[in-house]
Design a protein around this motif. Sequence first.
Motif, PDB file in Angstrom:
ATOM      1  N   ASP A   1       0.736  -1.070  -0.122  1.00  0.00           N
ATOM      2  CA  ASP A   1      -0.087   0.028   0.070  1.00  0.00           C
ATOM      3  C   ASP A   1       0.959   1.038   0.019  1.00  0.00           C
ATOM      4  OD1 ASP A   1      -2.325  -1.424   0.147  1.00  0.00           O
ATOM      5  OD2 ASP A   1      -2.835  -1.209   2.038  1.00  0.00           O
TER       6      ASP A   1
ATOM      7  N   PHE B   1       2.052   1.833  -3.440  1.00  0.00           N
ATOM      8  CA  PHE B   1       1.312   2.528  -4.128  1.00  0.00           C
ATOM      9  C   PHE B   1       0.652   3.945  -4.062  1.00  0.00           C
ATOM     10  CE2 PHE B   1      -3.135   3.613  -5.403  1.00  0.00           C
ATOM     11  CZ  PHE B   1      -3.367   3.023  -6.479  1.00  0.00           C
TER      12      PHE B   1
ATOM     13  N   THR C   1       1.311   7.125  -6.527  1.00  0.00           N
ATOM     14  CA  THR C   1       0.071   7.767  -6.761  1.00  0.00           C
ATOM     15  C   THR C   1       0.106   9.083  -6.317  1.00  0.00           C
ATOM     16  OG1 THR C   1      -0.947   5.561  -7.033  1.00  0.00           O
ATOM     17  CG2 THR C   1      -2.329   7.421  -7.140  1.00  0.00           C
TER      18      THR C   1
ATOM     19  N   ALA D   1      -8.908   3.392 -14.787  1.00  0.00           N
ATOM     20  CA  ALA D   1      -7.478   2.451 -13.836  1.00  0.00           C
ATOM     21  C   ALA D   1      -6.218   2.550 -15.132  1.00  0.00           C
ATOM     22  CB  ALA D   1      -7.878   1.059 -13.929  1.00  0.00           C
TER      23      ALA D   1
ATOM     24  N   LYS E   1      -2.458   4.371 -14.022  1.00  0.00           N
ATOM     25  CA  LYS E   1      -1.446   3.605 -14.066  1.00  0.00           C
ATOM     26  C   LYS E   1      -0.275   4.110 -15.128  1.00  0.00           C
ATOM     27  CE  LYS E   1       0.273  -0.952 -15.554  1.00  0.00           C
ATOM     28  NZ  LYS E   1       1.019  -0.772 -16.929  1.00  0.00           N
TER      29      LYS E   1
ATOM     30  N   ARG F   1       0.496   7.379 -12.180  1.00  0.00           N
ATOM     31  CA  ARG F   1       1.804   6.419 -11.134  1.00  0.00           C
ATOM     32  C   ARG F   1       3.007   6.787 -11.976  1.00  0.00           C
ATOM     33  NH1 ARG F   1      -0.055   0.497 -10.099  1.00  0.00           N
ATOM     34  NH2 ARG F   1       1.991   0.292  -8.941  1.00  0.00           N
TER      35      ARG F   1
ATOM     36  N   LEU G   1      -4.533  -2.365  -9.219  1.00  0.00           N
ATOM     37  CA  LEU G   1      -5.384  -1.699  -8.370  1.00  0.00           C
ATOM     38  C   LEU G   1      -6.461  -2.723  -7.766  1.00  0.00           C
ATOM     39  CD1 LEU G   1      -5.916   0.883  -6.463  1.00  0.00           C
ATOM     40  CD2 LEU G   1      -7.269   1.677  -8.690  1.00  0.00           C
TER      41      LEU G   1
ATOM     42  N   LEU H   1      -5.808   4.625   0.324  1.00  0.00           N
ATOM     43  CA  LEU H   1      -6.090   4.196  -1.079  1.00  0.00           C
ATOM     44  C   LEU H   1      -7.169   5.080  -1.697  1.00  0.00           C
ATOM     45  CD1 LEU H   1      -5.330   0.534  -0.543  1.00  0.00           C
ATOM     46  CD2 LEU H   1      -3.804   2.456  -1.746  1.00  0.00           C
TER      47      LEU H   1
ATOM     48  N   VAL I   1      -7.164   7.725  -5.145  1.00  0.00           N
ATOM     49  CA  VAL I   1      -7.888   7.318  -6.138  1.00  0.00           C
ATOM     50  C   VAL I   1      -9.182   8.481  -6.481  1.00  0.00           C
ATOM     51  CG1 VAL I   1      -9.517   5.582  -7.200  1.00  0.00           C
ATOM     52  CG2 VAL I   1      -7.489   4.898  -6.141  1.00  0.00           C
TER      53      VAL I   1
END
Length: 393
Positions: free
Chosen positions: A19, A22, A26, A177, A181, A185, A301, A338, A342
């Motif tokens: 986590d 990520f 992000t 998504a 990515k 990211r 994800l 998270l 997002v």
Amino acid sequence: MGPFDLVAGLALAPIAAIDAAFLLETGLGLLPDRTVPPPKRTKRVVVLVPAHNEERTLATSGAGLVRLQGASTRVVLVADNCTDATADTARTLGLEVVERHDPVRRGKGYALAHGRDHVGATPPDVIVVLDADCEIDPDGLARLTDAVLATGRAAQAAYLFRPAPTAPPVVQISNFAFFVKNRIRQRGIARLGGAAILTGSGMAFPWKDYAALDLATGNVVEDLAIGIGLIELGHPAQYQDGATVRSDCSSDDGSSTQRARWEGGFLAMARRHGLGLLGSGIVRGNWSRFWMGVHLCVPPLSMLLAANVVMTLLLAVAALLGVSALPLILVVVLLGMLGTVVLLAWAGEGRMHLHRDAAVRLPRYLIWKLAMYARLLTGRQRVAWTRTERIDP
């Protein structure tokens, strides 16, 4: 601390570490990059276009490829094992075409190697790989190739789908998504000093690096393999946010096939290289190797969210049975973080890819993705280089 408290903490630790990776990628990627004016450098560029049965696609994307041609830029299309009129259509447009026929050795990597052999007699300064169904504007191409010339390292453009507000909800969520990515990211990884994740289209290489790569393989995620190969050469790729490659999104069925190919290949590469790159990066003190290993250890994800939800439920049951509530509090906080990053990604550029009315179908999307992962992990779904059906935006 009792033994069950320790077990709960140890169970949470790997998910918390994943986590954190990520969230770093992000969170840092939410800060936009500053786009610079296109350069005016003179260079010899070859745009290499691997194509398999793309006759219909070229009817719409071919004009974009023609616009890239110039005094110092060649566009070379490799018609690989085509059973339609891909080669003839490309020639009619005025593109340079080379055909390849080999029913045994099939895959995009073989097409890229064949194209390299074709242009090797008069090698360019920079070679750019662009899928036949993708488009990049001349200014973006200039930024991409300039980044390669300025640093001597490969560069990756942002590879996105065009917004499709009328697409089915599952397709819109999938496209969002993809945006997280391939743009958010990627920005974050660049700010962390890691190597860019090559995405198969919009990849630019200095000729000496491209000539040294092991391309002729049937790997369905040849882009990831190439990125790892560049790290092995000591020339990790860089991300260029000022260049964007776009294509139309796939249909509902096409999304399933496409995602299975990409994510099945990603999971296979993660199992094969993730921990090895992470460990060797620590031993060698090589940050690019280390963060590539970290990135490969972060699942897609949907799988990451599902793992957090399952862990939350397990720790909630454990807390009811008397185990310390601290691990439960931590996983709830992580799950909230998270969701926050997002949501922030969606509130920015992401809204053009995912309409809020489609977002309510997220549970169905998660079920669809988890079923796909189950088929991939049990070997009941094969992945190969096939043409993906597209829908109009």
